[in-house]
Design a protein around this motif. Structure first.
Motif, PDB file in Angstrom:
ATOM      1  N   GLY A  19      45.290  35.538  54.277  1.00  0.00           N
ATOM      2  CA  GLY A  19      46.408  35.470  53.180  1.00  0.00           C
ATOM      3  C   GLY A  19      45.457  35.096  51.499  1.00  0.00           C
ATOM      4  O   GLY A  19      44.972  35.415  50.856  1.00  0.00           O
ATOM      5  N   VAL A  20      44.381  33.825  51.860  1.00  0.00           N
ATOM      6  CA  VAL A  20      44.355  32.920  51.184  1.00  0.00           C
ATOM      7  C   VAL A  20      42.780  34.225  50.544  1.00  0.00           C
ATOM      8  O   VAL A  20      42.659  33.725  49.321  1.00  0.00           O
ATOM      9  CB  VAL A  20      43.446  31.753  51.370  1.00  0.00           C
ATOM     10  CG1 VAL A  20      42.335  30.874  51.057  1.00  0.00           C
ATOM     11  CG2 VAL A  20      44.523  30.382  51.796  1.00  0.00           C
ATOM     12  N   LEU A  21      42.139  34.535  51.487  1.00  0.00           N
ATOM     13  CA  LEU A  21      41.256  35.271  51.164  1.00  0.00           C
ATOM     14  C   LEU A  21      41.506  35.998  50.308  1.00  0.00           C
ATOM     15  O   LEU A  21      41.090  37.112  48.824  1.00  0.00           O
ATOM     16  CB  LEU A  21      40.099  35.817  52.359  1.00  0.00           C
ATOM     17  CG  LEU A  21      39.719  34.987  52.742  1.00  0.00           C
ATOM     18  CD1 LEU A  21      39.429  35.334  54.513  1.00  0.00           C
ATOM     19  CD2 LEU A  21      38.281  34.141  52.313  1.00  0.00           C
ATOM     20  N   ILE A  22      42.629  37.589  50.481  1.00  0.00           N
ATOM     21  CA  ILE A  22      43.096  38.242  49.962  1.00  0.00           C
ATOM     22  C   ILE A  22      43.350  38.016  48.461  1.00  0.00           C
ATOM     23  O   ILE A  22      43.424  38.429  47.156  1.00  0.00           O
ATOM     24  CB  ILE A  22      44.258  39.036  50.725  1.00  0.00           C
ATOM     25  CG1 ILE A  22      43.815  39.293  51.585  1.00  0.00           C
ATOM     26  CG2 ILE A  22      44.326  40.024  49.550  1.00  0.00           C
ATOM     27  CD1 ILE A  22      45.281  40.090  52.537  1.00  0.00           C
ATOM     28  N   THR A  23      44.221  36.476  48.569  1.00  0.00           N
ATOM     29  CA  THR A  23      44.511  36.437  47.227  1.00  0.00           C
ATOM     30  C   THR A  23      43.460  35.982  45.753  1.00  0.00           C
ATOM     31  O   THR A  23      43.621  36.679  44.621  1.00  0.00           O
ATOM     32  CB  THR A  23      46.166  34.950  47.193  1.00  0.00           C
ATOM     33  OG1 THR A  23      46.893  35.726  47.929  1.00  0.00           O
ATOM     34  CG2 THR A  23      46.269  34.790  45.908  1.00  0.00           C
ATOM     35  N   ALA A  24      42.320  35.246  47.058  1.00  0.00           N
ATOM     36  CA  ALA A  24      41.721  34.906  45.577  1.00  0.00           C
ATOM     37  C   ALA A  24      40.589  35.737  44.853  1.00  0.00           C
ATOM     38  O   ALA A  24      40.000  36.454  44.009  1.00  0.00           O
ATOM     39  CB  ALA A  24      40.541  33.747  46.987  1.00  0.00           C
ATOM     40  N   LEU A  84      41.730  39.126  44.940  1.00  0.00           N
ATOM     41  CA  LEU A  84      42.849  40.082  43.888  1.00  0.00           C
ATOM     42  C   LEU A  84      42.925  38.987  42.850  1.00  0.00           C
ATOM     43  O   LEU A  84      42.386  40.059  41.759  1.00  0.00           O
ATOM     44  CB  LEU A  84      44.245  40.059  43.933  1.00  0.00           C
ATOM     45  CG  LEU A  84      44.220  41.205  45.501  1.00  0.00           C
ATOM     46  CD1 LEU A  84      45.443  40.755  45.692  1.00  0.00           C
ATOM     47  CD2 LEU A  84      43.288  42.725  45.237  1.00  0.00           C
ATOM     48  N   ALA A  85      42.062  38.083  42.358  1.00  0.00           N
ATOM     49  CA  ALA A  85      42.296  37.034  41.521  1.00  0.00           C
ATOM     50  C   ALA A  85      40.977  37.098  40.577  1.00  0.00           C
ATOM     51  O   ALA A  85      40.830  37.440  39.512  1.00  0.00           O
ATOM     52  CB  ALA A  85      42.359  35.372  41.835  1.00  0.00           C
ATOM     53  N   ALA A  86      39.836  37.279  41.626  1.00  0.00           N
ATOM     54  CA  ALA A  86      38.540  37.578  41.138  1.00  0.00           C
ATOM     55  C   ALA A  86      38.405  39.082  40.134  1.00  0.00           C
ATOM     56  O   ALA A  86      38.402  38.763  39.674  1.00  0.00           O
ATOM     57  CB  ALA A  86      37.793  37.637  42.003  1.00  0.00           C
ATOM     58  N   LEU A  87      38.949  39.501  41.255  1.00  0.00           N
ATOM     59  CA  LEU A  87      39.674  41.102  40.621  1.00  0.00           C
ATOM     60  C   LEU A  87      40.028  41.120  39.023  1.00  0.00           C
ATOM     61  O   LEU A  87      40.573  42.374  38.646  1.00  0.00           O
ATOM     62  CB  LEU A  87      39.657  42.396  41.660  1.00  0.00           C
ATOM     63  CG  LEU A  87      38.518  42.537  42.725  1.00  0.00           C
ATOM     64  CD1 LEU A  87      39.323  43.005  44.121  1.00  0.00           C
ATOM     65  CD2 LEU A  87      37.685  43.012  42.538  1.00  0.00           C
ATOM     66  N   GLN A  88      40.996  40.072  38.584  1.00  0.00           N
ATOM     67  CA  GLN A  88      42.181  39.925  38.299  1.00  0.00           C
ATOM     68  C   GLN A  88      43.301  40.406  37.882  1.00  0.00           C
ATOM     69  O   GLN A  88      44.009  41.497  36.776  1.00  0.00           O
ATOM     70  CB  GLN A  88      41.730  40.377  36.464  1.00  0.00           C
ATOM     71  CG  GLN A  88      39.863  39.097  36.368  1.00  0.00           C
ATOM     72  CD  GLN A  88      39.441  39.524  34.668  1.00  0.00           C
ATOM     73  OE1 GLN A  88      39.545  40.308  34.074  1.00  0.00           O
ATOM     74  NE2 GLN A  88      39.385  38.500  33.677  1.00  0.00           N
ATOM     75  N   THR A 101      51.803  41.020  40.035  1.00  0.00           N
ATOM     76  CA  THR A 101      52.836  42.839  39.297  1.00  0.00           C
ATOM     77  C   THR A 101      52.163  43.715  39.466  1.00  0.00           C
ATOM     78  O   THR A 101      52.847  44.705  40.126  1.00  0.00           O
ATOM     79  CB  THR A 101      53.884  42.555  38.365  1.00  0.00           C
ATOM     80  OG1 THR A 101      52.575  42.937  37.387  1.00  0.00           O
ATOM     81  CG2 THR A 101      54.378  41.555  38.329  1.00  0.00           C
ATOM     82  N   ASP A 102      50.557  44.146  40.262  1.00  0.00           N
ATOM     83  CA  ASP A 102      49.843  45.262  40.336  1.00  0.00           C
ATOM     84  C   ASP A 102      50.718  45.968  41.990  1.00  0.00           C
ATOM     85  O   ASP A 102      50.916  44.540  42.417  1.00  0.00           O
ATOM     86  CB  ASP A 102      49.035  44.435  40.513  1.00  0.00           C
ATOM     87  CG  ASP A 102      48.050  46.016  40.781  1.00  0.00           C
ATOM     88  OD1 ASP A 102      47.756  46.543  42.482  1.00  0.00           O
ATOM     89  OD2 ASP A 102      47.256  46.469  40.434  1.00  0.00           O
ATOM     90  N   PRO A 103      50.887  46.850  41.726  1.00  0.00           N
ATOM     91  CA  PRO A 103      51.243  47.443  43.008  1.00  0.00           C
ATOM     92  C   PRO A 103      50.580  47.228  44.342  1.00  0.00           C
ATOM     93  O   PRO A 103      50.970  47.224  45.581  1.00  0.00           O
ATOM     94  CB  PRO A 103      51.511  48.908  42.799  1.00  0.00           C
ATOM     95  CG  PRO A 103      50.933  49.000  40.874  1.00  0.00           C
ATOM     96  CD  PRO A 103      50.606  48.109  40.915  1.00  0.00           C
ATOM     97  N   ALA A 123      51.444  30.617  46.629  1.00  0.00           N
ATOM     98  CA  ALA A 123      53.101  30.851  46.737  1.00  0.00           C
ATOM     99  C   ALA A 123      52.852  30.744  44.993  1.00  0.00           C
ATOM    100  O   ALA A 123      53.611  31.519  43.981  1.00  0.00           O
ATOM    101  CB  ALA A 123      54.070  29.533  46.345  1.00  0.00           C
ATOM    102  N   ALA A 124      52.139  29.968  43.833  1.00  0.00           N
ATOM    103  CA  ALA A 124      52.092  29.939  42.344  1.00  0.00           C
ATOM    104  C   ALA A 124      51.575  31.234  42.195  1.00  0.00           C
ATOM    105  O   ALA A 124      51.565  32.108  41.302  1.00  0.00           O
ATOM    106  CB  ALA A 124      51.043  28.910  42.069  1.00  0.00           C
TER     107      ALA A 124
END
Length: 247
Positions: A20-25, A27-31, A35-37, A108-109
């Motif tokens: 989950g951390v890796l996926i979130t990181a 996606l964050a890097a990809l901006q 709310t993105d589907p 969460a944030a």
């Protein structure tokens, strides 16, 4: 056997949190906004898998209200969040202390969780404004109006303040009833996360259970203009209590 089950599940859960951390990181890097589907689909999968890892078997009744609705559920455990988040796209309202939790607070944030500062004079007002904004953006927002967890048998009164957000933006309100059961069909005594138990103590106990049966009842939605917010909170509480009483 029980120790092996605990260790196997704990390892799976730790690896899943890391994923989950890796996926979130990434996606964050990809901006990618929360709310993105694509982000929402991954979030729902990730939360649902937590329930499967701990041996949860979910039975759902009814359907989640449309996007832009306020969902009000009884609160039993930390499992309530992955349980409901695995059923539909949700924005969660959580206590502000969660932001300080290692790893989980960051997740969460980043996933768009709203936070409420309990005990602060205008904490509920700020949270209500945040909820109203998200409802206007057509997000489903989940609240636990009891304000704390209960023992899976009894309920506390639903606080009315957070229902004001639904009234403000004319959003539907959907009561949601959660019930955890043993494989014998009895109310589960281990799942409730209650003071003075720590999160790790509760998790360690839950991981030992061979299977946890979970019932989720998405009850009929309520028109937020049908009554004042206190009456809406009381009626939502009554609907959830009634659903649990019939089980």
């Amino acid at each position: 056997m029980i120790l092996l089950r605990r260790l196997f599940r704990f390892l799976n859960l730790a690896l899943h949190v890391l994923a989950g951390v890796l996926i979130t990181a990434i996606l964050a890097a990809l901006q990618r906004h929360f709310t993105d589907p694509s982000y929402q689909r991954l979030k729902r999968w990730w939360l649902a898998r937590i329930i499967r890892i701990v041996g949860g078997q979910v039975m759902t009744y009814g359907e989640p209200a449309p996007a832009g609705s306020l969902l009000a559920a009884n609160h039993v455990s930390w499992l309530d969040i992955p349980l409901l988040g695995g059923q539909t796209e949700l924005t969660f309202l959580s206590k502000s202390e969660v932001q300080t939790w290692p790893v989980l607070g960051w997740l969460a944030a980043k996933s768009g969780t709203l936070f409420i500062e309990r005990g602060k004079r205008d904490g509920a007002k700020g949270a209500s404004e945040g909820i109203a904004k998200r409802l206007e953006q057509q997000e489903r927002v989940l609240i636990f109006p009891e304000g704390t967890t209960t023992d899976n048998k009894t309920m506390l009164p639903f606080h009315a303040r957070l229902f004001a957000a639904a009234v403000t933006v004319d959003a539907l309100i959907q009561p949601v009833a959660i019930h955890y059961l043993t494989i014998q069909g009895q109310t589960h005594p281990i799942v409730p996360y209650l003071t003075p138990q720590t999160l790790m103590q509760n998790l360690w106990a839950v991981l030992a259970e061979p299977k946890i049966l979970i019932e989720v009842h998405f009850l009929p939605s309520i028109d937020s203009h049908a009554a004042p917010r206190k009456a809406l909170a009381a009626y939502s509480e009554q609907q959830v209590c009634s659903a649990l009483t019939k089980l």
